[in-house]
Design a protein around this motif. Structure first.
Motif, PDB file in Angstrom:
ATOM      1  N   MET A 101       0.808  -1.222   0.000  1.00 44.12           N
ATOM      2  CA  MET A 101       0.000   0.000   0.000  1.00 44.12           C
ATOM      3  C   MET A 101       0.840   1.270   0.000  1.00 44.12           C
ATOM      4  O   MET A 101       0.289   2.365  -0.111  1.00 44.12           O
ATOM      5  N   GLY A 102       2.159   1.142   0.171  1.00 38.71           N
ATOM      6  CA  GLY A 102       3.007   2.325   0.272  1.00 38.71           C
ATOM      7  C   GLY A 102       2.812   3.055   1.586  1.00 38.71           C
ATOM      8  O   GLY A 102       2.868   4.288   1.646  1.00 38.71           O
ATOM      9  N   ARG A 103       2.568   2.308   2.642  1.00 42.80           N
ATOM     10  CA  ARG A 103       2.339   2.867   3.981  1.00 42.80           C
ATOM     11  C   ARG A 103       3.371   2.325   4.957  1.00 42.80           C
ATOM     12  O   ARG A 103       4.166   1.461   4.622  1.00 42.80           O
ATOM     13  N   THR A 104       3.326   2.776   6.197  1.00 43.34           N
ATOM     14  CA  THR A 104       4.209   2.259   7.246  1.00 43.34           C
ATOM     15  C   THR A 104       3.460   1.212   8.064  1.00 43.34           C
ATOM     16  O   THR A 104       2.225   1.168   8.058  1.00 43.34           O
ATOM     17  N   ASN A 105       4.225   0.401   8.800  1.00 42.16           N
ATOM     18  CA  ASN A 105       3.604  -0.583   9.702  1.00 42.16           C
ATOM     19  C   ASN A 105       2.706   0.112  10.722  1.00 42.16           C
ATOM     20  O   ASN A 105       1.631  -0.386  11.057  1.00 42.16           O
ATOM     21  N   ALA A 106       3.166   1.256  11.226  1.00 43.55           N
ATOM     22  CA  ALA A 106       2.371   1.998  12.222  1.00 43.55           C
ATOM     23  C   ALA A 106       1.030   2.425  11.639  1.00 43.55           C
ATOM     24  O   ALA A 106      -0.001   2.345  12.318  1.00 43.55           O
ATOM     25  N   GLN A 107       1.029   2.862  10.371  1.00 43.11           N
ATOM     26  CA  GLN A 107      -0.232   3.261   9.740  1.00 43.11           C
ATOM     27  C   GLN A 107      -1.174   2.067   9.573  1.00 43.11           C
ATOM     28  O   GLN A 107      -2.381   2.200   9.792  1.00 43.11           O
ATOM     29  N   ILE A 108      -0.622   0.915   9.219  1.00 45.32           N
ATOM     30  CA  ILE A 108      -1.446  -0.289   9.075  1.00 45.32           C
ATOM     31  C   ILE A 108      -2.031  -0.682  10.431  1.00 45.32           C
ATOM     32  O   ILE A 108      -3.212  -0.996  10.548  1.00 45.32           O
ATOM     33  N   SER A 109      -1.209  -0.627  11.470  1.00 47.21           N
ATOM     34  CA  SER A 109      -1.679  -0.963  12.814  1.00 47.21           C
ATOM     35  C   SER A 109      -2.818  -0.049  13.245  1.00 47.21           C
ATOM     36  O   SER A 109      -3.849  -0.511  13.755  1.00 47.21           O
ATOM     37  N   LYS A 110      -2.661   1.248  13.024  1.00 46.30           N
ATOM     38  CA  LYS A 110      -3.712   2.209  13.401  1.00 46.30           C
ATOM     39  C   LYS A 110      -4.971   1.998  12.570  1.00 46.30           C
ATOM     40  O   LYS A 110      -6.083   2.133  13.074  1.00 46.30           O
ATOM     41  N   MET A 111      -4.793   1.647  11.300  1.00 49.56           N
ATOM     42  CA  MET A 111      -5.941   1.387  10.434  1.00 49.56           C
ATOM     43  C   MET A 111      -6.708   0.159  10.938  1.00 49.56           C
ATOM     44  O   MET A 111      -7.931   0.182  11.044  1.00 49.56           O
ATOM     45  N   GLU A 112      -5.967  -0.901  11.284  1.00 47.73           N
ATOM     46  CA  GLU A 112      -6.614  -2.139  11.720  1.00 47.73           C
ATOM     47  C   GLU A 112      -7.305  -2.014  13.078  1.00 47.73           C
ATOM     48  O   GLU A 112      -8.273  -2.715  13.346  1.00 47.73           O
ATOM     49  N   THR A 113      -6.809  -1.144  13.918  1.00 46.25           N
ATOM     50  CA  THR A 113      -7.411  -0.971  15.246  1.00 46.25           C
ATOM     51  C   THR A 113      -8.365   0.221  15.288  1.00 46.25           C
ATOM     52  O   THR A 113      -8.814   0.612  16.363  1.00 46.25           O
ATOM     53  N   SER A 114      -8.651   0.771  14.114  1.00 45.72           N
ATOM     54  CA  SER A 114      -9.586   1.896  13.966  1.00 45.72           C
ATOM     55  C   SER A 114      -9.194   3.098  14.804  1.00 45.72           C
ATOM     56  O   SER A 114     -10.037   3.844  15.275  1.00 45.72           O
ATOM     57  N   GLN A 115      -7.868   3.308  15.002  1.00 40.49           N
ATOM     58  CA  GLN A 115      -7.398   4.491  15.724  1.00 40.49           C
ATOM     59  C   GLN A 115      -7.485   5.741  14.863  1.00 40.49           C
ATOM     60  O   GLN A 115      -7.543   6.837  15.384  1.00 40.49           O
ATOM     61  N   ASN A 116      -7.452   5.552  13.556  1.00 42.00           N
ATOM     62  CA  ASN A 116      -7.591   6.663  12.619  1.00 42.00           C
ATOM     63  C   ASN A 116      -8.780   6.384  11.710  1.00 42.00           C
ATOM     64  O   ASN A 116      -9.075   5.224  11.401  1.00 42.00           O
ATOM     65  N   ALA A 117      -9.437   7.425  11.268  1.00 43.25           N
ATOM     66  CA  ALA A 117     -10.511   7.261  10.289  1.00 43.25           C
ATOM     67  C   ALA A 117      -9.903   6.774   8.981  1.00 43.25           C
ATOM     68  O   ALA A 117      -8.800   7.164   8.612  1.00 43.25           O
ATOM     69  N   ILE A 118     -10.603   5.892   8.287  1.00 39.48           N
ATOM     70  CA  ILE A 118     -10.119   5.333   7.028  1.00 39.48           C
ATOM     71  C   ILE A 118     -10.955   5.912   5.893  1.00 39.48           C
ATOM     72  O   ILE A 118     -12.181   5.785   5.895  1.00 39.48           O
ATOM     73  N   SER A 119     -10.289   6.527   4.926  1.00 41.77           N
ATOM     74  CA  SER A 119     -11.017   7.035   3.767  1.00 41.77           C
ATOM     75  C   SER A 119     -11.454   5.863   2.896  1.00 41.77           C
ATOM     76  O   SER A 119     -10.886   4.765   2.972  1.00 41.77           O
ATOM     77  N   ILE A 120     -12.442   6.096   2.070  1.00 38.51           N
ATOM     78  CA  ILE A 120     -12.899   5.042   1.164  1.00 38.51           C
ATOM     79  C   ILE A 120     -11.765   4.646   0.219  1.00 38.51           C
ATOM     80  O   ILE A 120     -11.559   3.465  -0.051  1.00 38.51           O
ATOM     81  N   ALA A 121     -10.992   5.608  -0.252  1.00 38.02           N
ATOM     82  CA  ALA A 121      -9.871   5.311  -1.152  1.00 38.02           C
ATOM     83  C   ALA A 121      -8.847   4.394  -0.470  1.00 38.02           C
ATOM     84  O   ALA A 121      -8.379   3.420  -1.074  1.00 38.02           O
ATOM     85  N   THR A 122      -8.515   4.677   0.787  1.00 40.33           N
ATOM     86  CA  THR A 122      -7.554   3.851   1.527  1.00 40.33           C
ATOM     87  C   THR A 122      -8.129   2.465   1.782  1.00 40.33           C
ATOM     88  O   THR A 122      -7.439   1.459   1.645  1.00 40.33           O
ATOM     89  N   MET A 123      -9.395   2.414   2.135  1.00 39.44           N
ATOM     90  CA  MET A 123     -10.056   1.137   2.378  1.00 39.44           C
ATOM     91  C   MET A 123     -10.011   0.260   1.122  1.00 39.44           C
ATOM     92  O   MET A 123      -9.632  -0.912   1.185  1.00 39.44           O
ATOM     93  N   LEU A 124     -10.355   0.835  -0.023  1.00 41.17           N
ATOM     94  CA  LEU A 124     -10.355   0.073  -1.264  1.00 41.17           C
ATOM     95  C   LEU A 124      -8.944  -0.335  -1.669  1.00 41.17           C
ATOM     96  O   LEU A 124      -8.731  -1.434  -2.191  1.00 41.17           O
ATOM     97  N   LYS A 125      -7.956   0.523  -1.396  1.00 38.86           N
ATOM     98  CA  LYS A 125      -6.561   0.192  -1.680  1.00 38.86           C
ATOM     99  C   LYS A 125      -6.115  -0.995  -0.824  1.00 38.86           C
ATOM    100  O   LYS A 125      -5.414  -1.886  -1.300  1.00 38.86           O
ATOM    101  N   ALA A 126      -6.531  -1.012   0.441  1.00 36.99           N
ATOM    102  CA  ALA A 126      -6.201  -2.130   1.328  1.00 36.99           C
ATOM    103  C   ALA A 126      -6.824  -3.421   0.812  1.00 36.99           C
ATOM    104  O   ALA A 126      -6.163  -4.461   0.752  1.00 36.99           O
TER     105      ALA A 126
END
Length: 86
Positions: free
Chosen positions: A34-59
Motif C-alpha cells: 500500500m506504500g504505507r508504514t507498519n504503524a499506519q497499518i496498525s492504526k488502520m486495523e485498530t480503527s485508531q484513525n478514520a479510514i477514507s474510502i480510497a484507503t479502504m479500497l486500496k487495502a
C-alpha cells in the motif's frame, strides 16, 4: 451462489486485519503493497484513525479481495466481500 457477508463501516479495521491474517499477509507486507508504514497499518486495523474510502479500497485490493459498497441510506453503509477472480 454464496451469500455475501455484510459489515458496517465501524468494522472496517477489523475486517482488514482478519482478511490479512486469513491470507497469511504480514503488516509489513501489507504496508509495502500500500506504500504505507507498519504503524499506519496498525492504526488502520485498530480503527485508531478514520479510514477514507480510497484507503479502504486500496487495502482490499492489496489483500486480493473485492468489496462492493452499498449505501442504503445516509450515515451507514454495508460492505460485501467477494473473492477476487484473477
Amino acid at each position: 451462489m454464496k451469500k455475501p457477508y455484510k459489515y458496517e463501516v465501524h468494522d472496517v479495521g477489523m475486517i482488514i486485519r482478519y482478511t490479512r491474517l486469513k491470507k497469511g499477509i504480514t503488516q509489513t507486507d501489507l504496508a509495502h503493497r500500500m506504500g504505507r508504514t507498519n504503524a499506519q497499518i496498525s492504526k488502520m486495523e485498530t480503527s485508531q484513525n478514520a479510514i477514507s474510502i480510497a484507503t479502504m479500497l486500496k487495502a482490499f485490493k492489496a489483500l486480493g479481495v473485492e468489496w462492493r459498497i452499498d449505501i442504503p441510506y445516509l450515515g451507514k453503509f454495508i460492505l460485501e466481500e467477494h473473492e477476487r477472480k484473477e
